[in-house]
Design an enzyme around this catalytic site. Sequence first.
Site, PDB file in Angstrom:
ATOM      1  N   HIS A  58       0.841  -1.188   0.000  1.00 19.40           N
ATOM      2  CA  HIS A  58       0.000   0.000   0.000  1.00 19.40           C
ATOM      3  C   HIS A  58       0.879   1.242   0.000  1.00 19.40           C
ATOM      4  O   HIS A  58       1.837   1.325   0.767  1.00 19.40           O
ATOM      5  CB  HIS A  58      -0.928  -0.009   1.214  1.00 19.40           C
ATOM      6  CG  HIS A  58      -1.881  -1.156   1.205  1.00 19.40           C
ATOM      7  ND1 HIS A  58      -1.503  -2.427   1.578  1.00 19.40           N
ATOM      8  CD2 HIS A  58      -3.173  -1.218   0.843  1.00 19.40           C
ATOM      9  CE1 HIS A  58      -2.545  -3.236   1.447  1.00 19.40           C
ATOM     10  NE2 HIS A  58      -3.562  -2.522   0.998  1.00 19.40           N
ATOM     11  N   ASP A  82      -7.135 -10.479   0.009  1.00 21.39           N
ATOM     12  CA  ASP A  82      -6.980  -9.058  -0.279  1.00 21.39           C
ATOM     13  C   ASP A  82      -6.483  -8.294   0.951  1.00 21.39           C
ATOM     14  O   ASP A  82      -6.109  -8.900   1.960  1.00 21.39           O
ATOM     15  CB  ASP A  82      -8.279  -8.472  -0.839  1.00 21.39           C
ATOM     16  CG  ASP A  82      -9.411  -8.357   0.185  1.00 21.39           C
ATOM     17  OD1 ASP A  82      -9.174  -8.536   1.403  1.00 21.39           O
ATOM     18  OD2 ASP A  82     -10.543  -8.081  -0.240  1.00 21.39           O
ATOM     19  N   SER A  83      -6.485  -6.994   0.868  1.00 19.57           N
ATOM     20  CA  SER A  83      -5.975  -6.148   1.951  1.00 19.57           C
ATOM     21  C   SER A  83      -6.729  -6.329   3.266  1.00 19.57           C
ATOM     22  O   SER A  83      -6.210  -6.029   4.331  1.00 19.57           O
ATOM     23  CB  SER A  83      -6.051  -4.676   1.548  1.00 19.57           C
ATOM     24  OG  SER A  83      -5.313  -4.454   0.383  1.00 19.57           O
TER      25      SER A  83
END
Length: 182
Positions: free
Chosen positions: A53, A97-98
Amino acid sequence: MVAGRGKAWSTLVFSSAARADNPFTQLGDGVIERWNKSMAGSNQPYLPLETRHNRATYSRQAINRFNERPWGLLGYGKGYCDDHGNWQGFYAMVFKDSHMKWEPIAGYGSTWDWYTADRNWHVGLGYTAFFTAREDIMNYVPFPGILPLVSAGYKNLAVQGTYVPGRRGTGNVAFFWAQYTF
């Protein structure tokens, strides 16, 4: 008389659509050709490696909450190098995913590749067009996307990656995976 014009118009439209020089026909033929070449090409397992990120667009607290190790299920693809040594292929994989939720993705990728003189090392730039589904975006309703694609590798092993653009607090994520060709 009006019905005759409608019939003539529909004949003109549909006969034009069936012509070989129609861009939609050419696009469809190109996709079918790439699909057939890929399916006859090499096997390519995929392993999700890392997400990163963008630290400039997220707070430290958000970064600490995110999953940046998307290790999940092994993906699979079929691909080939064209006459110029450029890679093309279709793939599917599932990863965390995140937010630690499963995210499936399936699509097509293409890179224009450059090789060292011995053809062992290579780098590539291209794009991927895909469908994915996420819990936090439309509650797993599939949606399309197109993103840039980079690749670097040695012989049959490559690390590929993409960048998901966004705005402050959303998107802005680099995603990397390994691809092996046999």
